[in-house]
Design an enzyme around this catalytic site. Structure first.
Site, PDB file in Angstrom:
ATOM      1  N   ASN A   7       1.088  -1.049   0.101  1.00  0.00           N
ATOM      2  CA  ASN A   7      -0.044   0.012  -0.062  1.00  0.00           C
ATOM      3  C   ASN A   7       0.796   1.191   0.068  1.00  0.00           C
ATOM      4  O   ASN A   7       1.608   1.653   1.139  1.00  0.00           O
ATOM      5  CB  ASN A   7      -0.842  -0.057   1.328  1.00  0.00           C
ATOM      6  CG  ASN A   7      -1.770   1.197   1.301  1.00  0.00           C
ATOM      7  OD1 ASN A   7      -1.593   2.106   0.532  1.00  0.00           O
ATOM      8  ND2 ASN A   7      -2.805   1.196   2.564  1.00  0.00           N
ATOM      9  N   ARG A  93      -2.713  -2.174  -3.242  1.00  0.00           N
ATOM     10  CA  ARG A  93      -3.988  -1.339  -3.094  1.00  0.00           C
ATOM     11  C   ARG A  93      -3.836  -0.147  -3.962  1.00  0.00           C
ATOM     12  O   ARG A  93      -2.889   0.545  -4.188  1.00  0.00           O
ATOM     13  CB  ARG A  93      -4.129  -0.848  -1.691  1.00  0.00           C
ATOM     14  CG  ARG A  93      -5.178   0.153  -1.398  1.00  0.00           C
ATOM     15  CD  ARG A  93      -5.283   0.594  -0.002  1.00  0.00           C
ATOM     16  NE  ARG A  93      -6.353   1.655   0.170  1.00  0.00           N
ATOM     17  CZ  ARG A  93      -6.350   2.695   0.505  1.00  0.00           C
ATOM     18  NH1 ARG A  93      -5.360   3.367   1.042  1.00  0.00           N
ATOM     19  NH2 ARG A  93      -7.467   3.442   0.694  1.00  0.00           N
ATOM     20  N   HIS A 182     -13.198   2.574   0.439  1.00  0.00           N
ATOM     21  CA  HIS A 182     -13.254   1.854   1.575  1.00  0.00           C
ATOM     22  C   HIS A 182     -13.809   0.302   0.852  1.00  0.00           C
ATOM     23  O   HIS A 182     -14.300  -0.047   1.858  1.00  0.00           O
ATOM     24  CB  HIS A 182     -14.137   2.264   2.729  1.00  0.00           C
ATOM     25  CG  HIS A 182     -13.503   3.292   3.373  1.00  0.00           C
ATOM     26  ND1 HIS A 182     -14.234   4.235   3.991  1.00  0.00           N
ATOM     27  CD2 HIS A 182     -12.255   3.644   3.720  1.00  0.00           C
ATOM     28  CE1 HIS A 182     -13.515   5.248   4.645  1.00  0.00           C
ATOM     29  NE2 HIS A 182     -12.083   4.770   4.716  1.00  0.00           N
ATOM     30  N   HIS A 210     -18.000   1.773   7.982  1.00  0.00           N
ATOM     31  CA  HIS A 210     -16.497   1.981   8.211  1.00  0.00           C
ATOM     32  C   HIS A 210     -16.012   3.308   8.859  1.00  0.00           C
ATOM     33  O   HIS A 210     -16.147   4.141   8.099  1.00  0.00           O
ATOM     34  CB  HIS A 210     -15.688   1.819   6.725  1.00  0.00           C
ATOM     35  CG  HIS A 210     -14.107   1.701   7.080  1.00  0.00           C
ATOM     36  ND1 HIS A 210     -13.226   0.667   7.076  1.00  0.00           N
ATOM     37  CD2 HIS A 210     -13.528   2.658   7.400  1.00  0.00           C
ATOM     38  CE1 HIS A 210     -12.346   0.944   7.114  1.00  0.00           C
ATOM     39  NE2 HIS A 210     -12.095   2.160   7.272  1.00  0.00           N
ATOM     40  N   LEU A 211     -15.841   3.162   9.964  1.00  0.00           N
ATOM     41  CA  LEU A 211     -15.346   4.305  10.724  1.00  0.00           C
ATOM     42  C   LEU A 211     -14.047   4.528  11.324  1.00  0.00           C
ATOM     43  O   LEU A 211     -13.673   3.970  12.353  1.00  0.00           O
ATOM     44  CB  LEU A 211     -16.620   4.563  11.986  1.00  0.00           C
ATOM     45  CG  LEU A 211     -17.972   4.120  11.757  1.00  0.00           C
ATOM     46  CD1 LEU A 211     -18.886   4.238  13.037  1.00  0.00           C
ATOM     47  CD2 LEU A 211     -18.650   5.239  10.651  1.00  0.00           C
ATOM     48  N   ASN A 213     -10.490   7.265  10.356  1.00  0.00           N
ATOM     49  CA  ASN A 213     -10.238   8.940  10.334  1.00  0.00           C
ATOM     50  C   ASN A 213     -11.025   9.161   9.022  1.00  0.00           C
ATOM     51  O   ASN A 213     -11.618  10.261   9.260  1.00  0.00           O
ATOM     52  CB  ASN A 213      -8.600   9.043  10.051  1.00  0.00           C
ATOM     53  CG  ASN A 213      -7.887   9.123  11.419  1.00  0.00           C
ATOM     54  OD1 ASN A 213      -8.426   9.571  12.230  1.00  0.00           O
ATOM     55  ND2 ASN A 213      -6.733   8.326  11.360  1.00  0.00           N
ATOM     56  N   ARG A 243     -12.629  15.917   7.788  1.00  0.00           N
ATOM     57  CA  ARG A 243     -13.546  16.113   6.659  1.00  0.00           C
ATOM     58  C   ARG A 243     -15.032  16.363   7.095  1.00  0.00           C
ATOM     59  O   ARG A 243     -15.442  15.691   8.124  1.00  0.00           O
ATOM     60  CB  ARG A 243     -13.507  15.110   5.759  1.00  0.00           C
ATOM     61  CG  ARG A 243     -12.193  14.760   4.922  1.00  0.00           C
ATOM     62  CD  ARG A 243     -12.303  13.640   4.006  1.00  0.00           C
ATOM     63  NE  ARG A 243     -11.068  12.966   3.568  1.00  0.00           N
ATOM     64  CZ  ARG A 243     -10.821  11.911   3.771  1.00  0.00           C
ATOM     65  NH1 ARG A 243     -11.870  10.893   3.927  1.00  0.00           N
ATOM     66  NH2 ARG A 243      -9.524  11.194   3.296  1.00  0.00           N
ATOM     67  N   ASP A 284      -9.177  12.886  16.886  1.00  0.00           N
ATOM     68  CA  ASP A 284      -9.059  11.530  17.481  1.00  0.00           C
ATOM     69  C   ASP A 284     -10.143  11.291  18.442  1.00  0.00           C
ATOM     70  O   ASP A 284     -10.438  11.970  19.447  1.00  0.00           O
ATOM     71  CB  ASP A 284      -7.657  11.542  18.134  1.00  0.00           C
ATOM     72  CG  ASP A 284      -7.329  10.130  18.386  1.00  0.00           C
ATOM     73  OD1 ASP A 284      -7.968   9.487  19.317  1.00  0.00           O
ATOM     74  OD2 ASP A 284      -6.157   9.499  18.053  1.00  0.00           O
ATOM     75  N   MET A 285     -11.009  10.000  18.027  1.00  0.00           N
ATOM     76  CA  MET A 285     -12.204   9.770  18.835  1.00  0.00           C
ATOM     77  C   MET A 285     -12.059   9.537  20.222  1.00  0.00           C
ATOM     78  O   MET A 285     -12.784   9.781  21.190  1.00  0.00           O
ATOM     79  CB  MET A 285     -12.967   8.695  18.202  1.00  0.00           C
ATOM     80  CG  MET A 285     -14.268   8.501  18.425  1.00  0.00           C
ATOM     81  SD  MET A 285     -15.306  10.093  18.685  1.00  0.00           S
ATOM     82  CE  MET A 285     -16.206  10.021  17.040  1.00  0.00           C
ATOM     83  N   GLY A 332     -11.312   1.772  13.039  1.00  0.00           N
ATOM     84  CA  GLY A 332     -10.766   2.137  14.640  1.00  0.00           C
ATOM     85  C   GLY A 332     -12.021   2.664  15.613  1.00  0.00           C
ATOM     86  O   GLY A 332     -12.160   2.046  16.690  1.00  0.00           O
ATOM     87  N   ASN A 336     -13.940   0.004  18.143  1.00  0.00           N
ATOM     88  CA  ASN A 336     -13.571   0.285  19.590  1.00  0.00           C
ATOM     89  C   ASN A 336     -14.607   1.093  20.416  1.00  0.00           C
ATOM     90  O   ASN A 336     -14.281   1.260  21.494  1.00  0.00           O
ATOM     91  CB  ASN A 336     -12.150   1.058  19.422  1.00  0.00           C
ATOM     92  CG  ASN A 336     -11.130   0.020  19.012  1.00  0.00           C
ATOM     93  OD1 ASN A 336     -11.005  -1.012  19.577  1.00  0.00           O
ATOM     94  ND2 ASN A 336     -10.562   0.431  17.930  1.00  0.00           N
ATOM     95  N   GLU A 387      -8.092  -5.107   5.630  1.00  0.00           N
ATOM     96  CA  GLU A 387      -8.004  -4.770   4.357  1.00  0.00           C
ATOM     97  C   GLU A 387      -6.989  -5.499   3.472  1.00  0.00           C
ATOM     98  O   GLU A 387      -6.993  -5.884   2.294  1.00  0.00           O
ATOM     99  CB  GLU A 387      -8.070  -3.169   4.074  1.00  0.00           C
ATOM    100  CG  GLU A 387      -9.307  -2.382   4.153  1.00  0.00           C
ATOM    101  CD  GLU A 387      -9.263  -1.319   4.481  1.00  0.00           C
ATOM    102  OE1 GLU A 387      -8.628  -0.404   5.642  1.00  0.00           O
ATOM    103  OE2 GLU A 387      -9.641  -0.337   3.520  1.00  0.00           O
TER     104      GLU A 387
HETATM  105  P1  ADP Z   1      -7.708   5.015   9.433  1.00  0.00           P
HETATM  106  O1  ADP Z   1      -8.818   5.466   8.673  1.00  0.00           O
HETATM  107  O2  ADP Z   1      -6.648   5.883   9.370  1.00  0.00           O
HETATM  108  O3  ADP Z   1      -7.201   3.790   9.052  1.00  0.00           O
HETATM  109  P2  ADP Z   1      -8.497   3.866  11.962  1.00  0.00           P
HETATM  110  O4  ADP Z   1      -9.521   2.983  11.365  1.00  0.00           O
HETATM  111  O5  ADP Z   1      -7.185   3.179  12.715  1.00  0.00           O
HETATM  112  O6  ADP Z   1      -7.923   4.893  11.069  1.00  0.00           O
HETATM  113  O7  ADP Z   1      -9.245   4.670  12.971  1.00  0.00           O
HETATM  114  C1  ADP Z   1      -8.647   5.744  13.853  1.00  0.00           C
HETATM  115  C2  ADP Z   1      -9.678   6.292  14.623  1.00  0.00           C
HETATM  116  O8  ADP Z   1     -10.216   5.185  15.506  1.00  0.00           O
HETATM  117  C3  ADP Z   1      -9.274   7.409  15.449  1.00  0.00           C
HETATM  118  O9  ADP Z   1     -10.237   8.478  15.641  1.00  0.00           O
HETATM  119  C4  ADP Z   1      -9.135   6.925  16.799  1.00  0.00           C
HETATM  120  O10 ADP Z   1      -9.376   7.704  17.868  1.00  0.00           O
HETATM  121  C5  ADP Z   1     -10.415   5.777  16.754  1.00  0.00           C
HETATM  122  N1  ADP Z   1      -9.944   4.808  18.098  1.00  0.00           N
HETATM  123  C6  ADP Z   1      -9.183   3.932  18.013  1.00  0.00           C
HETATM  124  N2  ADP Z   1      -9.238   3.371  19.274  1.00  0.00           N
HETATM  125  C7  ADP Z   1     -10.438   3.963  19.839  1.00  0.00           C
HETATM  126  C8  ADP Z   1     -11.066   3.698  21.173  1.00  0.00           C
HETATM  127  N3  ADP Z   1     -10.840   2.542  21.981  1.00  0.00           N
HETATM  128  N4  ADP Z   1     -12.059   4.422  21.333  1.00  0.00           N
HETATM  129  C9  ADP Z   1     -12.581   5.290  20.339  1.00  0.00           C
HETATM  130  N5  ADP Z   1     -12.034   5.602  19.178  1.00  0.00           N
HETATM  131  C10 ADP Z   1     -10.957   4.771  18.951  1.00  0.00           C
END
Ligand code: ADP
Length: 402
Positions: A7, A93, A182, A210-211, A213, A243, A284-285, A332, A336, A387
């Site tokens: 990738n 990719r 995605h 798919h949630l 960044n 975004r 960052d969530m 992410g 989570n 992926e």
């Molecule tokens: P990308 O789109 O860059 O691949 P990811 O799928 O890794 O990103 O997701 C990143 C997001 O997931 C960030 O907003 C991060 O804060 C969130 N995240 C990861 N772990 C947790 C958690 N335990 N609780 C809430 N959000 C989380």
């Protein structure tokens, strides 16, 4: 034999090495800040005894050609690959396949040119992906290489779903339409959900969320995507880290007239300064949830807005699908954040969607967690996306047909 997945981003190279026949991952690497004074190089691998080990370095990596040479060195040093003859195939990719690619594709004469033609649709991503392909072809000319597109899964969306209500000539002459992204992840988690539910994908209506960044939703009917929230670019749809997602396009004319912002400034604002970051200053969530928990108003607002937008898409896609059997959370945040899952499904009882708070806070058994309550008509699953594994699987399927 092995499959290597690459990738290539504008300043990074991610890679994973899988062993056949089960596609067991034995090495995962990341080379970042390519082109900077020093790049960070990281490899996690399984040693001969099956134990996990890692190699971390900081060294100059001028360009992708050198990054691929360093990747080969690392794989050799770790003992996970001695030479390219061990590779049955390399999967790449590729972000944008436009209307030209509906499926993964063996890289033969003409494919590189076709991906090049799509650069105007993905000016940041496709050139980097192409560099990865070209360099890999130089290093391993005899190994079959396969391009796997983020957009391909969404090519089944019907005309009425992918067209914008703009002058039709814009579609005819400039290919302005919804493509979606995605796709590799949406396709993978839908398949995993079907396996988990022991129901053929052909018999399921799935909403996949798919949630990460970046964030997107997909409506999947019988395994075929019929709608998705990202559009011509990944900017449309859900609220994301930086975004905006959906907005009134007239806001752009208004801002240009009122503030004199240029097209590039508007582009930067919508892609980099908006979304969660625009509302609360954080993207960052984890940080946002923590701040919201401590009573920070803007963080709480960003979280509420994020979940409200998600809920609207769940409603819209329930209608588009004519009823939903299963909602899948992934990425992410989806994997989570129990809070996001709960808030985005709250109040959807009339659509048959009800989450069990105890299950929602539980830990997955393996890579899947089932979180709906006993009386929910809709299954709600948390599925870990992969992926790279999906790219490896699709690469293998293509080379097995050779
Ligand atoms: P990308 O789109 O860059 O691949 P990811 O799928 O890794 O990103 O997701 C990143 C997001 O997931 C960030 O907003 C991060 O804060 C969130 N995240 C990861 N772990 C947790 C958690 N335990 N609780 C809430 N959000 C989380």
């Amino acid at each position: 034999m092995k499959i290597l997945v690459l990738n290539a981003g504008s300043s990074s190279l991610k890679f994973q090495l899988f062993v056949l026949p089960d596609l067991t991952v034995i090495a995962t690497g990341l080379i970042e800040q390519i082109g900077a004074e020093y790049s960070s190089v990281h490899l996690v691998f399984s040693n001969a005894a099956g134990a996990e080990q890692s190699i971390q370095k900081r060294r100059p990596v001028a360009e992708h050609g050198q990054a691929i040479a360093i990747m080969s060195e690392l794989l050799t040093e770790s003992g996970t690959m001695t030479n390219v003859q061990e590779l049955a195939g390399i999967g790449h990719r590729v972000v944008h396949g436009g209307e030209s690619f509906h499926a993964p594709c063996l890289i033969v004469d003409g494919v590189i040119e076709a991906i090049e033609e799509l650069i105007p649709l993905a000016p940041l991503h496709n050139p980097a992906n192409l560099t990865g392909i070209r360099v890999a072809l130089e290093h391993a000319p005899a190994v079959p290489q396969v391009a796997v597109f983020d957009t391909a899964f969404h090519q089944s969306i019907p005309e009425h779903g992918y067209l914008y209500a703009l002058p039709y000539a814009l579609y005819e002459h400039h290919k302005v339409r919804r493509y979606g992204f995605h796709g590799t992840s949406h396709g993978y988690v839908a398949q995993r959900a079907a396996e988990h539910l022991e129901t053929p994908l052909a018999g399921l209506n799935i909403i996949s969320l798919h949630l990460g960044n970046g964030a997107s939703a997909a409506a999947i009917q019988g395994g075929q995507c019929i709608d998705t929230s990202m559009g011509l670019t990944p900017l449309e749809g859900l609220i994301m880290g930086t975004r905006s997602g959906d907005l009134d396009p007239a806001i752009l004319f208004f801002l240009a007239r009122e503030t004199g912002m240029t097209v590039d400034e508007l582009d930067e604002m919508l892609n980099k300064q908006s979304g969660l970051k625009g509302i609360c200053g954080e993207n960052d969530m984890r940080t946002i949830t923590e701040l919201a928990g401590r009573g920070d108003h803007q963080a709480g607002l960003a979280l509420t807005m994020f979940c409200y937008r998600l809920k609207k898409y769940i409603g819209a896609y329930s209608a588009a699908l004519g009823g939903v059997d299963c909602i899948v959370f992934t990425g992410g945040i989806g994997e989570n954040s129990a809070r996001v899952r709960m808030l985005s499904c709250q109040g959807l009882d009339r659509l048959g969607i009800r989450i069990d708070p105890r299950k929602n806070n539980g830990s997955p058994q393996g890579t899947i967690l089932e979180i709906q309550s006993a009386d929910s008509l809709v299954k709600v699953l948390v599925v870990q996306t992969d992926e790279e594994l999906e790219i490896a699987t699709q690469t293998l399927q293509v080379i097995q047909q050779l």
